[in-house]
Scaffold this motif. Structure first.
Motif, PDB file in Angstrom:
ATOM      1  N   HIS A   1      39.349 139.708  53.876  1.00 51.00           N
ATOM      2  CA  HIS A   1      38.005 139.305  54.301  1.00 51.00           C
ATOM      3  C   HIS A   1      37.880 139.501  55.813  1.00 51.00           C
ATOM      4  O   HIS A   1      37.797 138.525  56.575  1.00 51.00           O
ATOM      5  N   PRO A   2      37.837 140.741  56.269  1.00 53.42           N
ATOM      6  CA  PRO A   2      37.821 141.008  57.715  1.00 53.42           C
ATOM      7  C   PRO A   2      36.606 140.417  58.419  1.00 53.42           C
ATOM      8  O   PRO A   2      36.695 140.090  59.607  1.00 53.42           O
ATOM      9  N   ALA A   3      35.494 140.257  57.704  1.00 63.00           N
ATOM     10  CA  ALA A   3      34.301 139.678  58.334  1.00 63.00           C
ATOM     11  C   ALA A   3      34.519 138.227  58.743  1.00 63.00           C
ATOM     12  O   ALA A   3      33.819 137.711  59.619  1.00 63.00           O
ATOM     13  N   ASP A   4      35.511 137.571  58.123  1.00 69.28           N
ATOM     14  CA  ASP A   4      35.785 136.167  58.421  1.00 69.28           C
ATOM     15  C   ASP A   4      36.980 135.980  59.353  1.00 69.28           C
ATOM     16  O   ASP A   4      37.443 134.853  59.557  1.00 69.28           O
ATOM     17  N   THR A   5      37.472 137.074  59.907  1.00 70.90           N
ATOM     18  CA  THR A   5      38.691 137.004  60.722  1.00 70.90           C
ATOM     19  C   THR A   5      38.545 136.032  61.884  1.00 70.90           C
ATOM     20  O   THR A   5      39.421 135.183  62.125  1.00 70.90           O
ATOM     21  N   ASP A   6      37.450 136.120  62.644  1.00 66.24           N
ATOM     22  CA  ASP A   6      37.286 135.240  63.806  1.00 66.24           C
ATOM     23  C   ASP A   6      37.213 133.780  63.399  1.00 66.24           C
ATOM     24  O   ASP A   6      37.801 132.908  64.069  1.00 66.24           O
TER      25      ASP A   6
ATOM     26  N   PRO B   1      36.200 132.880  52.692  1.00 69.60           N
ATOM     27  CA  PRO B   1      36.806 131.901  53.606  1.00 69.60           C
ATOM     28  C   PRO B   1      35.840 131.394  54.677  1.00 69.60           C
ATOM     29  O   PRO B   1      35.833 130.199  54.998  1.00 69.60           O
ATOM     30  N   GLY B   2      35.013 132.281  55.228  1.00 68.72           N
ATOM     31  CA  GLY B   2      34.064 131.858  56.247  1.00 68.72           C
ATOM     32  C   GLY B   2      33.062 130.848  55.720  1.00 68.72           C
ATOM     33  O   GLY B   2      32.674 129.910  56.438  1.00 68.72           O
TER      34      GLY B   2
END
Length: 293
Positions: A119-124, A170-171
């Motif tokens: 889930h790279p969009a939720d990395t931060d 996750p985000g």
């Protein structure tokens, strides 16, 4: 320790429908830590049931139907003996004592699909969540870090039971500060993967203790948690819903790289979209008191 599990799922329809194949992960994963003493599976209407091992090694039952019906009932029963009484009975390899670490060459190729961020969009958002558990240099003692992160979830998130399929990103779980056991397992997996640690999803049951009348989080339902591959320890279960390591009250029925590959029951039917009415799930999972106890 003996554990007794009864799991009944009933689907209701407006009129008789024809069912497609249904996949069921309802048999405990056996090993040195868990052994099945009794098991049963009953499906109504009658179906041809065949068993196979899926790509992850799970026992998968596939039910194939030949007659329509207005209800579908699936009931599984298990009696298992659990030997995993001390989840901390392991010693990490020296290379895995501190984060971040790299896997040995002979394991790196096999864990590559399990420690890749999904889930790279939720990395931060995930990085912000785990930052307080790391040093200023982004390091930590491996077991201390994951134990603390695991314990923090029931302290700062609200558990919400949800029988419908699907998992929150996750985000979304971080934004809502609430989720189901599946959502918490995926969040924990993504945190581990961001640190390069292999993680997988587990579907199963969390049983009630025999000597306690107190309720157990996620009781009377199927359950989900995460497993991390830690050199020296192997696959170790972390249950962020309860904040504990998986131990003698946890029973696995499926492990998979992603949650969608480990749904306890999945299938289809032929009919109108509004034919489906509802689903009822009843789970009774408990430890059996020792003789004379």
């Amino acid at each position: 320790m003996l554990l007794s599990i009864s799991h009944a799922t009933t689907y209701f329809y407006r009129q008789p429908v024809l069912f497609g194949p249904h996949r069921m992960f309802v048999r405990a994963i056996e090993g040195h830590d868990v052994q099945i003493r009794e098991s049963g599976l009953r499906v109504t209407p009658s179906a041809r049931i065949r068993w196979l091992h899926d790509i992850f090694g799970n026992s998968l039952a596939i039910a194939e139907f030949s007659q329509p019906a207005q209800t579908l009932e699936i009931h599984s029963s298990l009696m298992v003996e659990q030997f995993n009484t001390n989840p901390f009975d392991f010693v990490l390899d020296d290379l895995a004592v501190s984060l971040p670490f790299s896997y040995a060459d002979f394991e790196a190729i096999d864990v590559a699909l399990y420690n890749t961020v999904r889930h790279p969009a939720d990395t931060d958002a995930v990085r912000r969540w785990i930052r307080p558990f790391l040093s200023a240099k982004g390091t930590a003692r491996t077991l201390d870090f994951f134990t603390a992160l695991n314990k923090s979830v029931p302290l700062f998130f609200n558990y919400a039971r949800r029988e419908e399929p699907g998992v929150q990103a996750p985000g979304e779980t971080l934004n809502r500060r609430s989720g189901s056991c599946r959502d918490f397992a995926l969040l924990f997996m993504e945190a581990a993967r961001q640190l390069g640690v292999a993680a997988r999803f587990v579907s199963g049951y969390l049983c009630r203790p025999a000597d306690s009348a107190a309720s157990v989080v996620a009781e009377d339902a199927t359950h989900a948690w995460a497993e991390l591959y830690l050199p020296g320890a192997g696959w170790k279960g972390f249950d962020p819903t309860s904040g504990t390591l998986a131990a003698d009250l946890h029973v696995r029925t499926a492990v998979a790289r992603e949650p969608t590959h480990a749904n306890p029951i999945s299938g289809s039917f032929s009919g109108r979209g509004d034919d489906y009415l509802r689903m009822d799930v009843k789970v009774d999972a408990r430890a059996i008191p020792a003789a004379g106890g």
